[in-house]
Design a protein around this motif. Structure first.
Motif, mmCIF file in Angstrom:
data_model
loop_
_atom_site.group_PDB
_atom_site.id
_atom_site.type_symbol
_atom_site.label_atom_id
_atom_site.label_comp_id
_atom_site.label_asym_id
_atom_site.label_seq_id
_atom_site.Cartn_x
_atom_site.Cartn_y
_atom_site.Cartn_z
ATOM 1 N N ALA A 108 -24.717 -5.993 35.031
ATOM 2 C CA ALA A 108 -23.968 -5.958 33.780
ATOM 3 C C ALA A 108 -24.838 -5.400 32.661
ATOM 4 N N ARG A 109 -24.205 -4.784 31.680
ATOM 5 C CA ARG A 109 -24.912 -4.169 30.566
ATOM 6 C C ARG A 109 -25.219 -5.198 29.492
ATOM 7 N N VAL A 110 -26.304 -4.938 28.781
ATOM 8 C CA VAL A 110 -26.654 -5.710 27.589
ATOM 9 C C VAL A 110 -26.052 -4.984 26.400
ATOM 10 N N ARG A 111 -25.276 -5.696 25.591
ATOM 11 C CA ARG A 111 -24.519 -5.041 24.529
ATOM 12 C C ARG A 111 -24.262 -6.020 23.396
ATOM 13 N N VAL A 112 -23.669 -5.506 22.325
ATOM 14 C CA VAL A 112 -23.263 -6.336 21.196
ATOM 15 C C VAL A 112 -21.744 -6.379 21.171
ATOM 16 N N VAL A 113 -21.205 -7.588 21.146
ATOM 17 C CA VAL A 113 -19.760 -7.786 21.062
ATOM 18 C C VAL A 113 -19.479 -8.711 19.882
ATOM 19 N N ARG A 114 -18.776 -8.180 18.891
ATOM 20 C CA ARG A 114 -18.450 -8.945 17.684
ATOM 21 C C ARG A 114 -19.687 -9.620 17.094
#
Length: 214
Positions: A108-114
């Motif tokens: 899974a990717r590391v990301r920013v969500v809200r």
């Protein structure tokens, strides 16, 4: 610049505890129902992953020693009984940076969500708050500003890296590049003085339990 990790010692201790002892544990293990053993093995796996992340980061940082960098590894943070600083680095320009190593699964990717740090669908936002708190306490102990960085092994990071609440979150293979860009103007005497102060203020961390890496 080498590291010896308390996470590895903790993982080994947990694996030793997982070996079934006593009639009841041995019976449960024989029939595949040793829940305590399974829990200990799972926790040891998390500590082991933490150790591997720290080891890989230390290997990446090793060449910086010849460039005038000073590195302190696995250090106790004043004010925190159950946390340690993975890598405290003093640049040739006497800047202090705190690198928190993460060994996350590549699925899974590391990301920013809200506005929150996510690894796939898993909320990892407390990692940002954690490294900010650690940097603040290390800075108080040393009397200087400390820049926190989260370096992620294995898992892909959106955009090749991003900044969340002033914390760079980057793939580990970009760490040395980022550090070199933020080294500051060389001042070897000042760098040595900060490194000596850090070595005295941040003793080696001795693992006595605590929570496993996430």
């Amino acid at each position: 610049m080498t590291a010896e990790s308390s996470a590895g010692a903790r993982a080994a201790a947990l694996r030793a505890q997982a070996v079934p002892r006593g009639l009841k544990r041995r019976f449960l293990a024989a029939v595949g129902m040793d829940r305590e053993g399974a829990r200990l093995i799972a926790e040891a796996g998390r500590w082991g992953a933490g150790e591997e992340g720290e080891r890989r980061t230390a290997a990446l940082l090793a060449p910086l020693g010849a460039e005038g960098w000073h590195g302190l590894y696995d250090r106790r943070i004043p004010g925190l009984d159950r946390a340690n600083a993975d890598h405290v680095l003093i640049s040739p320009g006497a800047r202090v940076l705190l690198v928190d190593s993460k060994m996350w699964q590549r699925r899974a990717r590391v990301r920013v969500v809200r506005g929150r740090l996510m690894h796939g669908d898993i909320d990892k936002d407390r990692q940002v708050d954690g490294v900010l708190a650690e940097a603040r306490l290390v800075g108080q102990a040393l009397g200087t500003a400390v820049t926190p960085i989260i370096a992620v092994h294995n898992a892909p990071v959106d955009g090749g890296g991003f900044v969340l609440r002033n914390v760079p979150v980057i793939p580990a293979d970009r760490l040395v590049e980022l550090l070199r860009r933020n080294a500051g103007r060389a001042d070897p005497a000042a760098a040595r003085a900060v490194a000596l102060r850090a070595n005295a203020a941040l003793p080696r961390y001795v693992e006595g339990g605590g929570k496993p890496p996430r």
